[in-house]
Motif scaffolding. Structure first.
Motif, PDB file in Angstrom:
ATOM      1  N   HIS A  50      41.365  42.561  33.536  1.00 45.32           N
ATOM      2  CA  HIS A  50      41.092  42.421  34.610  1.00 45.32           C
ATOM      3  C   HIS A  50      40.471  43.823  35.157  1.00 45.32           C
ATOM      4  O   HIS A  50      40.246  44.665  34.586  1.00 45.32           O
ATOM      5  CB  HIS A  50      42.810  44.172  33.850  1.00 45.32           C
ATOM      6  CG  HIS A  50      43.560  44.336  35.258  1.00 45.32           C
ATOM      7  ND1 HIS A  50      44.476  43.422  35.524  1.00 45.32           N
ATOM      8  CD2 HIS A  50      42.848  45.017  36.681  1.00 45.32           C
ATOM      9  CE1 HIS A  50      44.950  44.577  36.809  1.00 45.32           C
ATOM     10  NE2 HIS A  50      44.211  45.612  37.380  1.00 45.32           N
ATOM     11  N   HIS A  51      40.395  43.376  36.273  1.00 46.58           N
ATOM     12  CA  HIS A  51      38.039  43.798  36.842  1.00 46.58           C
ATOM     13  C   HIS A  51      38.854  44.886  37.608  1.00 46.58           C
ATOM     14  O   HIS A  51      40.177  44.766  38.564  1.00 46.58           O
ATOM     15  CB  HIS A  51      38.209  42.471  37.467  1.00 46.58           C
ATOM     16  CG  HIS A  51      36.589  43.425  37.634  1.00 46.58           C
ATOM     17  ND1 HIS A  51      36.317  43.011  38.356  1.00 46.58           N
ATOM     18  CD2 HIS A  51      35.841  45.118  37.392  1.00 46.58           C
ATOM     19  CE1 HIS A  51      35.378  43.854  39.823  1.00 46.58           C
ATOM     20  NE2 HIS A  51      34.643  44.490  37.871  1.00 46.58           N
ATOM     21  N   ILE A  52      38.509  46.048  36.862  1.00 46.18           N
ATOM     22  CA  ILE A  52      38.551  47.441  38.422  1.00 46.18           C
ATOM     23  C   ILE A  52      38.506  47.815  38.739  1.00 46.18           C
ATOM     24  O   ILE A  52      36.773  48.177  38.728  1.00 46.18           O
ATOM     25  CB  ILE A  52      40.100  48.984  37.557  1.00 46.18           C
ATOM     26  CG1 ILE A  52      40.935  48.167  36.707  1.00 46.18           C
ATOM     27  CG2 ILE A  52      40.034  50.065  38.347  1.00 46.18           C
ATOM     28  CD1 ILE A  52      41.632  49.424  35.429  1.00 46.18           C
ATOM     29  N   VAL A  53      37.793  48.258  40.213  1.00 45.85           N
ATOM     30  CA  VAL A  53      36.978  48.550  41.057  1.00 45.85           C
ATOM     31  C   VAL A  53      37.688  49.739  42.127  1.00 45.85           C
ATOM     32  O   VAL A  53      38.538  49.645  42.382  1.00 45.85           O
ATOM     33  CB  VAL A  53      36.008  47.328  41.995  1.00 45.85           C
ATOM     34  CG1 VAL A  53      35.037  47.823  42.944  1.00 45.85           C
ATOM     35  CG2 VAL A  53      35.802  46.044  40.842  1.00 45.85           C
ATOM     36  N   ARG A  54      36.949  50.820  41.683  1.00 44.66           N
ATOM     37  CA  ARG A  54      37.089  52.055  42.332  1.00 44.66           C
ATOM     38  C   ARG A  54      35.655  52.494  42.811  1.00 44.66           C
ATOM     39  O   ARG A  54      34.975  52.539  42.581  1.00 44.66           O
ATOM     40  CB  ARG A  54      38.386  53.133  41.257  1.00 44.66           C
ATOM     41  CG  ARG A  54      39.268  52.540  41.550  1.00 44.66           C
ATOM     42  CD  ARG A  54      40.117  53.538  40.830  1.00 44.66           C
ATOM     43  NE  ARG A  54      41.776  53.016  39.739  1.00 44.66           N
ATOM     44  CZ  ARG A  54      42.796  52.697  39.554  1.00 44.66           C
ATOM     45  NH1 ARG A  54      42.046  54.883  39.205  1.00 44.66           N
ATOM     46  NH2 ARG A  54      43.648  52.784  38.702  1.00 44.66           N
ATOM     47  N   GLU A  55      36.270  54.204  43.987  1.00 43.35           N
ATOM     48  CA  GLU A  55      34.773  54.876  44.228  1.00 43.35           C
ATOM     49  C   GLU A  55      34.354  55.286  42.947  1.00 43.35           C
ATOM     50  O   GLU A  55      32.891  55.738  43.030  1.00 43.35           O
ATOM     51  CB  GLU A  55      35.229  55.581  45.155  1.00 43.35           C
ATOM     52  CG  GLU A  55      36.040  54.726  46.738  1.00 43.35           C
ATOM     53  CD  GLU A  55      36.229  56.081  47.445  1.00 43.35           C
ATOM     54  OE1 GLU A  55      35.903  57.136  46.923  1.00 43.35           O
ATOM     55  OE2 GLU A  55      36.217  56.114  48.701  1.00 43.35           O
TER      56      GLU A  55
END
Length: 200
Positions: A50-55
């Protein structure tokens, strides 16, 4: 979105594994109890990710099967539940224990995981129980209604079992496997006695 990564296992850290593929090493965060299920260093391994991309965050979370990946994805859809809390829950309980606790509304089980409070655990049960019930084929009439336990006696029972030499994970699993109705349990002693029978 990175759905899966297959490569050579080149390292294991606390809460993480390193997979090398195509000359690139990927640091993949994993539930801590997954470390015992990993093959030896140098083995070929596939993670469902599960790839999580946030600031403020970019991270890959890895699991050995699609079901665990899906559960992680469901947990983080709940307001107030981030990757850290979801990983804490999955680090302390097996997939079957988590899904059963949610469907039956046993929020006390989830609340006993480090960093997961009572309100968050109750919210997880409320928001996910019907989704999981449909996935598992459980009829609404078979689901137990969640009744908040204000005494927090599950946490006390876990602590008591730990003083007897059991690990936090062993204590929680024993309580779950004891099949005692946690919402109706009248005392810590009642839970401990039932849990010890499950450990025999």
């Amino acid at each position: 979105m990175i759905y899966s990564i297959t490569g050579k296992l080149i390292g294991i850290e606390k809460g993480a594994a390193i997979i090398e593929t195509g000359g690139v090493g990927y640091l993949i965060k994993i539930p801590t109890n997954l470390s015992d299920r990993l093959p030896s260093i140098g083995s070929e391994l596939k993670f469902y990710t599960h790839h999580i991309v946030r600031e403020d965050l970019e991270a890959l979370y890895g699991f050995l099967n699609r079901e665990e990946r899906s559960l992680f994805g469901l947990l983080i859809t709940v307001s107030g539940v981030g990757p850290k809390a979801a990983t804490a829950i999955m680090s302390n309980f097996a997939l079957e224990m988590i899904t059963s606790a949610i469907v039956k509304g046993n929020s006390e089980i989830l609340a006993s995981a480090p960093g997961v409070g009572k309100k968050t655990a109750e919210k997880i049960c409320i928001e996910l129980r019907e989704k999981l019930a449909k996935t598992l084929g459980v009829k609404p009439s078979e689901m137990q209604q969640a009744i908040p336990n204000e005494k927090g006696i599950v946490n006390d029972a876990v602590a008591a079992l730990m003083t007897l030499g059991y690990s936090p994970k062993e204590a929680r699993e024993a309580i779950f496997n004891s099949k005692i109705d946690l919402e109706k349990a009248g005392s810590v002693e009642e839970i401990i006695k039932s849990s010890l029978r499950a450990l025999v």
